[in-house]
Design a protein around this motif. Structure first.
Motif, PDB file in Angstrom:
ATOM      1  N   ASP A 266      38.357   3.770  25.093  1.00 61.36           N
ATOM      2  CA  ASP A 266      38.653   5.195  25.245  1.00 61.36           C
ATOM      3  C   ASP A 266      37.645   5.811  26.219  1.00 61.36           C
ATOM      4  O   ASP A 266      36.522   6.138  25.835  1.00 61.36           O
ATOM      5  CB  ASP A 266      38.596   5.907  23.898  1.00 61.36           C
ATOM      6  CG  ASP A 266      39.060   7.353  23.982  1.00 61.36           C
ATOM      7  OD1 ASP A 266      39.205   7.878  25.106  1.00 61.36           O
ATOM      8  OD2 ASP A 266      39.264   7.961  22.918  1.00 61.36           O
ATOM      9  N   PRO A 267      38.029   5.986  27.468  1.00 62.42           N
ATOM     10  CA  PRO A 267      37.089   6.527  28.462  1.00 62.42           C
ATOM     11  C   PRO A 267      36.740   8.003  28.249  1.00 62.42           C
ATOM     12  O   PRO A 267      35.854   8.526  28.904  1.00 62.42           O
ATOM     13  CB  PRO A 267      37.831   6.337  29.793  1.00 62.42           C
ATOM     14  CG  PRO A 267      39.265   6.173  29.441  1.00 62.42           C
ATOM     15  CD  PRO A 267      39.320   5.620  28.051  1.00 62.42           C
ATOM     16  N   ASN A 268      37.423   8.667  27.324  1.00 61.96           N
ATOM     17  CA  ASN A 268      37.172  10.090  27.087  1.00 61.96           C
ATOM     18  C   ASN A 268      36.087  10.368  26.053  1.00 61.96           C
ATOM     19  O   ASN A 268      35.731  11.524  25.845  1.00 61.96           O
ATOM     20  CB  ASN A 268      38.472  10.783  26.648  1.00 61.96           C
ATOM     21  CG  ASN A 268      39.515  10.730  27.744  1.00 61.96           C
ATOM     22  OD1 ASN A 268      39.213  10.975  28.903  1.00 61.96           O
ATOM     23  ND2 ASN A 268      40.727  10.373  27.377  1.00 61.96           N
TER      24      ASN A 268
ATOM     25  N   ARG B  58      33.850   2.462  25.850  1.00 53.81           N
ATOM     26  CA  ARG B  58      34.534   3.308  26.830  1.00 53.81           C
ATOM     27  C   ARG B  58      35.712   2.581  27.477  1.00 53.81           C
ATOM     28  O   ARG B  58      36.596   3.232  28.035  1.00 53.81           O
ATOM     29  CB  ARG B  58      33.547   3.793  27.878  1.00 53.81           C
ATOM     30  CG  ARG B  58      32.508   4.710  27.224  1.00 53.81           C
ATOM     31  CD  ARG B  58      31.636   5.387  28.194  1.00 53.81           C
ATOM     32  NE  ARG B  58      32.013   6.796  28.130  1.00 53.81           N
ATOM     33  CZ  ARG B  58      31.822   7.647  29.089  1.00 53.81           C
ATOM     34  NH1 ARG B  58      31.280   7.276  30.212  1.00 53.81           N
ATOM     35  NH2 ARG B  58      32.174   8.897  28.942  1.00 53.81           N
TER      36      ARG B  58
ATOM     37  N   ALA C 256      28.215   0.487  25.076  1.00 57.86           N
ATOM     38  CA  ALA C 256      28.832   1.657  25.702  1.00 57.86           C
ATOM     39  C   ALA C 256      30.024   1.249  26.572  1.00 57.86           C
ATOM     40  O   ALA C 256      31.092   1.874  26.505  1.00 57.86           O
ATOM     41  CB  ALA C 256      27.795   2.405  26.534  1.00 57.86           C
ATOM     42  N   ASP C 257      29.856   0.218  27.369  1.00 55.98           N
ATOM     43  CA  ASP C 257      30.938  -0.238  28.244  1.00 55.98           C
ATOM     44  C   ASP C 257      32.150  -0.694  27.426  1.00 55.98           C
ATOM     45  O   ASP C 257      33.291  -0.376  27.773  1.00 55.98           O
ATOM     46  CB  ASP C 257      30.461  -1.369  29.163  1.00 55.98           C
ATOM     47  CG  ASP C 257      29.499  -0.884  30.240  1.00 55.98           C
ATOM     48  OD1 ASP C 257      29.415   0.345  30.481  1.00 55.98           O
ATOM     49  OD2 ASP C 257      28.808  -1.741  30.836  1.00 55.98           O
TER      50      ASP C 257
END
Length: 199
Positions: A179-181, A176, A172-173
């Motif tokens: 792309d943090p969105n 994200r 997940a890290d």
């Protein structure tokens, strides 16, 4: 005189009727909370239902023939998950498959949703799939990591829920960071078993 008395009685009854009907609310039973019991009150409106409940899985093992494409486009599918199923945890996604999938989802009017490989993969590989989609301008919002991890043990890949969560966080890290969105969904289980070490 009798007619006047009847009219007076009828008028008095009509005047009292609204007061009588508004006097007491209808009693609604409330379920007593019980451990391990889910109670649904279908009479309560909790808000709109997400349009994304009308989704399905799609993978390389499924073929839409030319004559069935109009049916798929008119099917009302709002979210399409790819590659959906164990295939996605056994294979890496080549760019061509991602391109074809996104094209299909858009033709169907559905949001594309990609599940990246978890088993026998790395956070870097998962991040590269997100990077590819971002570079292509696909604007894929929904992602998941792995498929039905509660089935891993049966396939010879034992994980506890804690081990899975620790490894999932690394994926997940990495995704994200690209792309943090994106919205990460899951983990999706094949079914709830009530076994805390697995579910």
């Amino acid at each position: 005189a009798a007619a006047a008395t009847a009219e007076t009685t009828a008028a008095a009854a009509a005047a009292e009727a609204p007061a009588a009907s508004a006097a007491l609310p209808t009693w609604t039973p409330v379920a007593t909370p019980q451990p391990d019991v889910l109670v649904v009150d279908a009479s309560r409106n909790l808000g709109p239902i997400s349009p994304y409940v009308y989704g399905t899985n799609f993978g390389p093992w499924v073929a839409l023939r030319l004559e069935t494409m109009p049916l798929a486009e008119q099917g009302g599918i709002t979210i399409l998950r790819f590659p959906g199923g164990e295939w996605g945890d056994q294979n890496d996604l080549p760019p061509m498959q991602i391109d074809q999938f996104v094209d299909l989802a858009r033709r169907m009017g559905a949001e594309p949703y990609i599940h990246v490989r978890f088993r026998d993969s790395t956070p870097e590989k998962a991040a590269s799939v997100v990077q590819y989609a971002k570079d292509k301008g696909y604007n894929i919002r929904f992602w998941s990591i792995g498929n039905e991890p509660n089935l891993y043990e049966a396939g010879g890949h034992g994980w506890t829920a804690e081990e899975f969560a620790q490894e999932w966080r690394k994926f997940a890290d990495a995704m994200r960071a690209v792309d943090p969105n994106i919205l990460l969904i899951g983990p999706e289980l094949s079914q709830y078993t009530g076994t805390p070490d697995v579910d």
